[in-house]
Motif scaffolding. Structure first.
Motif, PDB file in Angstrom:
ATOM      1  N   SER A 105       0.836  -1.205   0.000  1.00  0.00           N
ATOM      2  CA  SER A 105       0.000   0.000   0.000  1.00  0.00           C
ATOM      3  C   SER A 105       0.867   1.251   0.000  1.00  0.00           C
ATOM      4  O   SER A 105       0.496   2.280  -0.564  1.00  0.00           O
ATOM      5  N   THR A 112      -6.371  -7.769  -1.862  1.00  0.00           N
ATOM      6  CA  THR A 112      -6.598  -6.372  -1.511  1.00  0.00           C
ATOM      7  C   THR A 112      -5.981  -5.427  -2.540  1.00  0.00           C
ATOM      8  O   THR A 112      -6.622  -4.465  -2.974  1.00  0.00           O
ATOM      9  N   LYS A 166      -8.353  -3.599  -5.220  1.00  0.00           N
ATOM     10  CA  LYS A 166      -8.486  -2.146  -5.142  1.00  0.00           C
ATOM     11  C   LYS A 166      -8.257  -1.510  -6.500  1.00  0.00           C
ATOM     12  O   LYS A 166      -8.972  -0.578  -6.900  1.00  0.00           O
ATOM     13  N   SER A 167      -7.290  -2.002  -7.231  1.00  0.00           N
ATOM     14  CA  SER A 167      -6.995  -1.456  -8.568  1.00  0.00           C
ATOM     15  C   SER A 167      -8.159  -1.685  -9.520  1.00  0.00           C
ATOM     16  O   SER A 167      -8.482  -0.827 -10.348  1.00  0.00           O
ATOM     17  N   SER A 185     -11.394  -2.326  -8.595  1.00  0.00           N
ATOM     18  CA  SER A 185     -12.713  -1.943  -8.071  1.00  0.00           C
ATOM     19  C   SER A 185     -13.188  -0.580  -8.552  1.00  0.00           C
ATOM     20  O   SER A 185     -14.385  -0.307  -8.542  1.00  0.00           O
ATOM     21  N   LEU A 223     -13.832  -2.234  -0.915  1.00  0.00           N
ATOM     22  CA  LEU A 223     -12.675  -1.666  -1.612  1.00  0.00           C
ATOM     23  C   LEU A 223     -13.058  -0.477  -2.487  1.00  0.00           C
ATOM     24  O   LEU A 223     -12.201   0.346  -2.834  1.00  0.00           O
ATOM     25  N   ARG A 224     -14.328  -0.371  -2.860  1.00  0.00           N
ATOM     26  CA  ARG A 224     -14.784   0.756  -3.678  1.00  0.00           C
ATOM     27  C   ARG A 224     -14.937   2.029  -2.850  1.00  0.00           C
ATOM     28  O   ARG A 224     -15.093   3.119  -3.409  1.00  0.00           O
ATOM     29  N   ILE A 265      -5.969   1.207   2.528  1.00  0.00           N
ATOM     30  CA  ILE A 265      -5.764  -0.193   2.168  1.00  0.00           C
ATOM     31  C   ILE A 265      -4.991  -0.962   3.240  1.00  0.00           C
ATOM     32  O   ILE A 265      -5.276  -2.122   3.517  1.00  0.00           O
TER      33      ILE A 265
END
Length: 316
Positions: free
Chosen positions: A126, A182, A186-187, A189, A250-251, A256
């Motif tokens: 992160s 994660t 995250k990338s 989402s 995650l959106r 993170i």
């Protein structure tokens, strides 16, 4: 009531709903052991159980997605498909394989402890990929989270703690692959619907596991109605339910590096299920581990004063 909500907003930074979604995902993941033990008792192998989890989750998602978004919800661009491919192969199929190999080499206790190093990997990545500020509070929360997990798993008894170079390698590999849920999630989402991400990651996951473990012969051997009921529950609760909550979280506007620590409530739920359902023992050390782990979740989400952040940034 308003005072309590005000306190929660002060204590938890970011989008509080998102953090509760991550917490809920951890709770559902905590039921994995219940389904694994039940399916094992019926006679299913570890490889078949891993495969059925993703395959049933994939099948369950199809009618849910058709009902909520129609055919268009299945559409995904090339970038999103590549990210889902990585999630499915790395964080689903290869993670399950490495974790299984770790447990076979060093046992459940040591394999579990190695897996709980995943928050450390997330914290490091992160910082690298999302430029998150890693405060002393976060580092302290990570340390006591690991300590809490260690105490819960071992109960203070180190007799089950086994060392093997191969087992440690697979255990740390499993932790790293688990942490990618994660980072990659995250990338992806921001551009892709959570249902779509989970659907395609499950698809690539069960296809990869099918190639690696070839469970077809075992399935064709025949299982009763009870097996399919539990397999359905396994695909629904700690698979579809948990991943939809996690990807939905995650959106949100979340930090993170905090998420794996929050989701580690999974360990508490798994321990309590072991005690309540399978009559497993829970000694004082294990209880202390639960308390320490829950404390780490609270500490990880405490806000730092602006002056403290400035001081730390100035010292780095």
């Amino acid at each position: 009531m308003n005072k309590n909500m005000g306190y929660a907003k002060k204590l938890f930074s970011g989008d509080i709903i998102g953090y509760f979604m991550i917490f809920g995902a951890g709770v559902l993941w905590g039921t994995i052991g219940l389904f694994v033990k039940t399916l094992s008792g019926i006679g299913a192998s570890t490889q078949l159980i891993s495969f059925m989890r993703l395959f049933m989750g994939f099948c369950i998602l199809i009618p849910i997605m058709l009902f909520t978004g129609g055919v268009k919800i299945f559409k995904i661009d090339k970038s999103g498909l590549v990210q889902c491919l990585m999630l499915g192969i790395l964080s689903q199929a290869l993670f399950n394989y490495c974790y299984t190999m770790s447990i076979e080499s060093v046992g459940v206790a040591t394999g579990s402890i190695l897996l709980y190093t995943a928050p450390v990997f997330v914290c490091i990545m992160s910082k690298i990929f999302f430029k998150e500020f890693i405060s002393r509070i976060k580092i302290f929360a990570l340390i006591i989270n690991l300590a809490g997990c260690f105490l819960m798993v071992t109960g203070g008894d180190l007799s089950a703690f086994r060392i093997s170079a191969l087992g440690i390698f697979f255990g740390l590999a499993a932790a790293f692959l688990y942490s990618l849920v994660t980072i990659i999630g995250k990338s992806a989402s921001g551009n892709v619907h959570p249902f779509t991400i989970v659907f395609y990651s499950f698809l690539f996951g069960w296809l990869t596991l099918g190639i690696i473990s070839a469970p077809w012969q075992e399935v064709s051997g025949g299982f009763g109605f009870k097996f399919w009921i539990y397999a359905f529950g396994y695909g629904l609760i700690p698979t579809v339910g948990s991943y939809l909550l996690y990807m939905g979280g995650l959106r949100k506007n979340l930090e993170i590096s905090k998420l794996p620590v929050i989701a580690s409530v999974e360990t508490v739920v798994a321990t309590l299920i072991g005690v309540l359902v399978f009559n497993e023992s829970l000694n004082f050390i294990s209880v202390m581990g639960i308390v320490i782990l829950l404390a780490s979740i609270v500490i990880m989400n405490m806000k730092m004063k602006k002056s403290e952040i400035e001081n730390q940034e100035g010292g780095n």
